[in-house]
Design an enzyme around this catalytic site. Structure first.
Site, mmCIF file in Angstrom:
data_model
loop_
_atom_site.group_PDB
_atom_site.id
_atom_site.type_symbol
_atom_site.label_atom_id
_atom_site.label_comp_id
_atom_site.label_asym_id
_atom_site.label_seq_id
_atom_site.Cartn_x
_atom_site.Cartn_y
_atom_site.Cartn_z
ATOM 1 N N CYS A 196 58.176 48.323 -41.762
ATOM 2 C CA CYS A 196 57.141 49.254 -41.324
ATOM 3 C C CYS A 196 55.858 49.251 -42.142
ATOM 4 O O CYS A 196 54.759 49.216 -41.572
ATOM 5 C CB CYS A 196 57.633 50.699 -41.350
ATOM 6 S SG CYS A 196 59.356 50.935 -40.992
ATOM 7 N N LYS A 253 53.908 45.899 -42.227
ATOM 8 C CA LYS A 253 53.571 45.636 -40.827
ATOM 9 C C LYS A 253 52.384 46.465 -40.397
ATOM 10 O O LYS A 253 51.423 45.992 -39.791
ATOM 11 C CB LYS A 253 54.821 45.933 -39.968
ATOM 12 C CG LYS A 253 54.661 45.839 -38.474
ATOM 13 C CD LYS A 253 54.313 47.167 -37.797
ATOM 14 C CE LYS A 253 55.316 48.268 -37.905
ATOM 15 N NZ LYS A 253 56.485 48.133 -37.035
ATOM 16 N N HIS A 256 39.086 67.557 -26.026
ATOM 17 C CA HIS A 256 38.176 66.594 -25.440
ATOM 18 C C HIS A 256 37.120 66.159 -26.437
ATOM 19 O O HIS A 256 36.580 66.997 -27.144
ATOM 20 C CB HIS A 256 37.520 67.246 -24.212
ATOM 21 C CG HIS A 256 36.597 66.328 -23.488
ATOM 22 N ND1 HIS A 256 37.046 65.235 -22.780
ATOM 23 C CD2 HIS A 256 35.248 66.331 -23.372
ATOM 24 C CE1 HIS A 256 36.006 64.611 -22.269
ATOM 25 N NE2 HIS A 256 34.904 65.256 -22.592
ATOM 26 N N GLU A 295 54.834 42.562 -32.558
ATOM 27 C CA GLU A 295 53.930 43.165 -33.538
ATOM 28 C C GLU A 295 53.349 42.102 -34.463
ATOM 29 O O GLU A 295 52.150 42.095 -34.739
ATOM 30 C CB GLU A 295 54.658 44.237 -34.361
ATOM 31 C CG GLU A 295 54.932 45.508 -33.575
ATOM 32 C CD GLU A 295 55.750 46.530 -34.373
ATOM 33 O OE1 GLU A 295 55.740 47.715 -33.990
ATOM 34 O OE2 GLU A 295 56.398 46.142 -35.362
ATOM 35 N N GLU A 338 44.457 63.684 -24.340
ATOM 36 C CA GLU A 338 44.286 64.676 -23.283
ATOM 37 C C GLU A 338 44.706 64.146 -21.916
ATOM 38 O O GLU A 338 44.958 64.919 -20.998
ATOM 39 C CB GLU A 338 42.844 65.186 -23.231
ATOM 40 C CG GLU A 338 41.827 64.136 -22.841
ATOM 41 C CD GLU A 338 40.419 64.698 -22.704
ATOM 42 O OE1 GLU A 338 40.270 65.754 -22.057
ATOM 43 O OE2 GLU A 338 39.479 64.084 -23.241
ATOM 44 N N TYR A 373 60.297 43.885 -30.845
ATOM 45 C CA TYR A 373 59.041 44.508 -31.286
ATOM 46 C C TYR A 373 58.563 43.830 -32.565
ATOM 47 O O TYR A 373 57.365 43.718 -32.795
ATOM 48 C CB TYR A 373 59.175 46.035 -31.449
ATOM 49 C CG TYR A 373 60.004 46.507 -32.603
ATOM 50 C CD1 TYR A 373 61.315 46.938 -32.428
ATOM 51 C CD2 TYR A 373 59.471 46.550 -33.895
ATOM 52 C CE1 TYR A 373 62.065 47.372 -33.498
ATOM 53 C CE2 TYR A 373 60.210 46.984 -34.968
ATOM 54 C CZ TYR A 373 61.525 47.396 -34.762
ATOM 55 O OH TYR A 373 62.281 47.818 -35.816
ATOM 56 N N CYS A 418 62.074 48.870 -44.726
ATOM 57 C CA CYS A 418 60.859 49.538 -44.269
ATOM 58 C C CYS A 418 59.719 49.367 -45.261
ATOM 59 O O CYS A 418 58.629 48.961 -44.909
ATOM 60 C CB CYS A 418 61.157 51.021 -44.045
ATOM 61 S SG CYS A 418 59.721 52.012 -43.603
#
Lengths: 133, 485
Positions: free
Chosen positions: B44, B47, B452, B184, B457, B180, B39
Site C-alpha cells: 500500500c 504503491k 458543490h 495499479e 456530490e 489490482y 503494506c
C-alpha cells in the site's frame, strides 16, 4: 565506508588533514558496541554522538553542520556518528526515538541532548557548554 | 507485519509479556526489507506514493491550461522517486521498532516456526536458533507473490516485492496479471512515462464488480497502456544483461495454439499471492490449513482449530486481504482475550479502493453479487457519469468518471453497493462506508444535501443544473414494474 576512512587515516599518519578544514578528522563512524565503549564511553575528551539514519532528510543537514562546528573547537571535543539502522542496539540503549538525536557525553555519562536540527550558533553554544562544564 | 504491531501493542497494554518474530525471506533476486509487513514495505504505502508520482505527472500536464508556464518537456527520474519512497519507509520501519520498545514488546528479527505444542523456534539471519514458549500464539505471516513456474521466471522476472526498491528504472515493462496489484503497477509505471503492456489470462480484477473492472481497463487502454488478452507467458529468456536488461517473453494463447513473442526490459509478475503457512511447522502443532490454497480457516474469533493459536490477516480463509481489516481484527482479538470485550470483527461492508489511473472505490456488493443474492427484480441500480470540475479546463475525459449505487428494494431501498470511479475515489468512499454501516437508504441519500463542486456530490441526488458538469440521474431499469422518473 567507515573502514575505508580508517584505512586512509592509518596510511595518512598522524596529523594529516583528511577532508576537514581544521586539519584533523572531526568525526568518526562507530563500528560496533566495543568501538563505542572504547572511543565514546571511555574517551578522555568529551564526545558528541550524532545518531542518524540513511532515510532521514534533516540528518543530512545536521551532520555536516555539526562536524563543521566540532572542527572549530580545535580538538577539544570529538564527534562520533551512529547509524541507527546499523547499530539499533546502541540506539535503543540510548533511548533514541527520532533522528537526528545528538548526545553530549562526558566520562561515559550523557550530560546533554537535543533532537532535530539546530543552527550553527545553537550548535556552538551546545559544544561550548559541553567543553566548559 | 504491521498487523502484528497493532495487536501486540494492544496485548502489551494489558501487561502481557509479548514477543514479535518478524523475518523477511529474501526474494529470488535477493531483496528484503524492515519491520512493518507487506503494506508498509512492498504494498500500500510505496504503491500509493508511486501512484501519486504518476498523478503529479498528469497534474503537470493539466497545469499548463491553468496558466503555469514551463518551457521544457517534463521528465521523470525513477531513482529520485524511489529513494524518497524508501527513505519514508525506513522512517516507518524505525517508528515501529521504537513503538514496540516503548510498549516493552520483545522483538526478534528471526524466522519463527512451531516445533512442538506451545513452542516456537526462532532462527535469525546468521542461523542462530532459539526456542521460545508461550501461552498463546498469533500467526500473521501474510503472503508473497506467486511465480509462474515457467523457465526464466525466478531468474529474470521481478514482483511487487522488488519493484518498489528497484535500483534502476524498469524501462519497457510487461506486467503479467490482472489483479489490482498488476493494474495499479501498470498504471503508475505508464503514468511515469514508461512503455507498459499488461498480459491478461482471462478477466480483469477477479472478484470485483466486472462492469467497473472493464471501465478501469478501458480507461487504461485509452491512455496508452497496451493489453494482451487471453495469453499466458510460457518462457522468459534473457537477451542482454543490464539494469535494466533485455528480456524475450514467449506467450501462448489460452484459446488456441497461437504463440507470440515480445521484448521487454522488465517483466513484472503480479498473478497472485500465496500464504506463508507451509513452512512454519503448523503440522507440528496440528493447525489445519487448506492444503490447496495454504490459507487457514478460523472461527469468528480468529481462532484456528488449535485453541491457543490464532491467526490474522491475508492468510485467513474466506476473509478480505486488506490491511485495515487485519488491524481491526487483531485489535478486537486482543481486547476479547485480555480486555473482557466481546466485539467480533465485522467483515461486512468493508470499503476498499483500487488505485489504478482512474481510481475505483467500492463498498458492499458488486452488481453481479447483488443480483445473485437478492434477485434481479429486488435490486435497483442508480448510476451516472460525471465530469470532475478540475478536468474541464484541461479538457480531460468528460464521460469516464462514473458512480453506481445499488439498492435493495425489499429492504427500504437500503444501499447495499457503492461504486465510484474517479479522482480521489478512496477519499470519496470512506464516508459513504460509514453511512452504509449505519444502514443508509436511498431516501436518506436523496435527502442529504450535496457539497458543490466536488465529485462526491454525484453520489447524492443533485437537483442543481450545473453547466458542463451535469450530474444527471438515469435509473437503470432492473425491474419491469418500477416507473421512470
Amino acid at each position: 565506508m567507515a573502514q575505508r576512512l580508517a584505512l586512509r587515516r592509518l596510511l595518512a599518519g598522524p596529523g594529516r588533514a583528511l577532508g576537514t578544514s581544521a586539519g584533523r578528522p572531526s568525526a568518526f563512524n562507530v563500528q560496533d558496541g566495543g568501538d563505542f565503549q572504547e572511543r565514546v564511553v571511555n574517551s578522555a575528551k568529551p564526545v558528541v554522538v550524532d545518531f542518524h539514519a540513511q532515510w532521514c532528510g534533516p540528518c543530512k543537514i545536521l551532520g555536516p553542520r555539526l562536524e563543521k562546528m566540532v572542527a572549530k573547537q580545535e580538538g577539544k571535543v570529538v564527534m562520533a556518528k551512529v547509524d541507527i539502522d546499523d547499530h539499533t542496539d546502541l540506539a535503543i540503549e540510548y533511548e533514541v526515538s527520532a533522528v537526528p538525536t545528538v548526545l553530549a557525553m562526558k566520562n561515559g555519562d550523557v550530560v546533554d541532548k537535543f533532537v532535530g536540527i539546530k543552527d550553527e550558533d545553537q550548535l556552538e553554544a551546545f559544544l561550548k557548554k559541553l567543553i566548559g562544564a | 507485519a504491521m498487523l502484528l504491531f497493532s495487536r501486540v501493542n494492544e496485548a502489551a497494554k494489558y501487561e502481557k509479556k509479548v514477543m514479535v518474530l518478524d523475518f523477511v525471506t529474501p526474494t529470488p533476486l535477493g531483496n528484503s526489507w524492515g519491520l512493518g509487513g507487506t503494506c508498509v514495505n512492498v504494498g500500500c504505502i510505496p504503491k500509493k506514493l508511486m501512484h501519486q508520482a504518476a498523478l503529479l505527472g498528469q497534474a503537470l500536464q493539466d497545469s499548463r491550461k491553468f496558466g503555469w508556464q514551463f518551457p521544457e518537456e517534463v521528465k521523470h527520474n525513477w531513482m529520485t522517486m524511489t529513494e524518497s519512497v524508501q527513505n519514508y519507509i525506513g522512517s516507518l520501519n524505525w517508528g515501529y521498532r521504537v513503538a514496540l520498545r516503548e510498549k516493552k514488546v520483545t522483538y526478534e528479527n528471526a524466522y519463527g516456526e512451531f516445533v512442538q505444542p506451545h513452542t516456537v523456534k526462532a532462527t535469525n539471519k546468521r542461523g542462530v536458533e532459539k526456542l521460545y514458549t508461550a501461552e498463546r500464539f498469533l500467526i500473521a505471516t501474510g503472503e508473497r507473490p506467486r511465480y509462474l513456474g515457467i523457465p526464466g521466471d525466478k531468474e529474470y522476472c521481478i514482483s511487487s516485492d522488488d519493484l518498489f526498491s528497484l535500483p534502476y528504472c524498469p524501462g519497457k515493462t510487461l506486467v503479467v496479471g490482472a489483479s489490482y496489484v498488476a493494474l495499479e503497477c501498470a498504471g503508475f509505471l505508464a503514468g511515469l512515462g514508461l512503455d507498459v503492456t499488461v498480459m491478461v489470462r482471462s478477466i480483469l480484477l477477479r472478484g470485483f464488480d466486472q462492469d467497473m473492472a472493464n471501465k478501469i481497463g478501458e480507461y487504461m487502454e485509452e491512455h496508452g497502456i497496451k493489453f494482451i488478452r487471453e495469453f499466458v507467458p510460457i518462457k522468459v529468456e534473457q537477451i542482454e544483461e543490464g539494469t535494466p536488461g533485455r528480456l524475450k517473453v514467449t506467450a501462448k494463447s489460452t484459446k488456441g495454439n497461437e504463440v507470440i513473442e515480445g521484448e521487454y526490459n522488465t517483466v513484472l509478475l503480479a498473478i497472485g499471492r500465496d500464504a506463508c503457512t507451509r513452512k512454519i511447522g503448523l503440522d507440528k502443532v496440528g493447525v489445519k490449513i487448506n492444503e490447496k490454497t495454504g490459507k487457514i480457516p478460523v472461527n469468528d474469533m480468529e481462532q484456528t482449530n488449535v485453541p491457543y493459536i490464532y491467526a490474522i490477516g491475508d492468510i485467513l480463509q474466506d476473509r478480505l486481504e486488506l490491511t485495515p481489516v487485519a488491524i481491526q481484527a487483531g485489535r478486537l482479538l486482543v481486547q476479547r482475550l485480555y480486555g473482557g470485550a466481546t466485539t467480533k470483527c465485522d467483515y461486512v461492508n468493508v470499503p476498499t479502493t483500487v488505485f489504478t489511473p482512474l481510481e475505483y472505490g467500492a463498498c458492499g456488493y458488486s452488481e453481479e453479487n447483488a443480483i445473485q443474492k437478492f434477485g434481479e427484480e429486488n435490486i435497483e441500480v442508480y448510476h451516472s457519469h460525471f465530469w470532475p470540475l478540475e478536468w474541464t479546463v484541461p479538457s480531460r475525459d468528460n464521460n469516464k468518471c462514473y458512480a453506481k449505487i445499488i439498492c435493495n428494494i425489499r429492504d427500504n431501498e437500503r444501499v447495499i453497493g457503492f461504486h465510484v470511479l474517479g479522482p480521489n475515489a478512496g477519499e470519496v468512499t470512506q464516508g459513504f462506508a460509514a453511512a452504509i454501516k449505519c444502514g443508509l437508504t436511498k431516501e436518506q441519500l436523496d435527502s442529504t444535501i450535496g457539497i458543490h463542486p466536488v465529485c462526491a456530490e454525484v453520489c447524492i441526488r443533485s437537483h442543481l443544473p450545473i453547466p458542463a458538469s451535469v450530474a444527471f440521474w438515469d435509473k437503470l431499469l432492473e425491474t419491469q414494474t418500477s416507473e421512470f422518473y
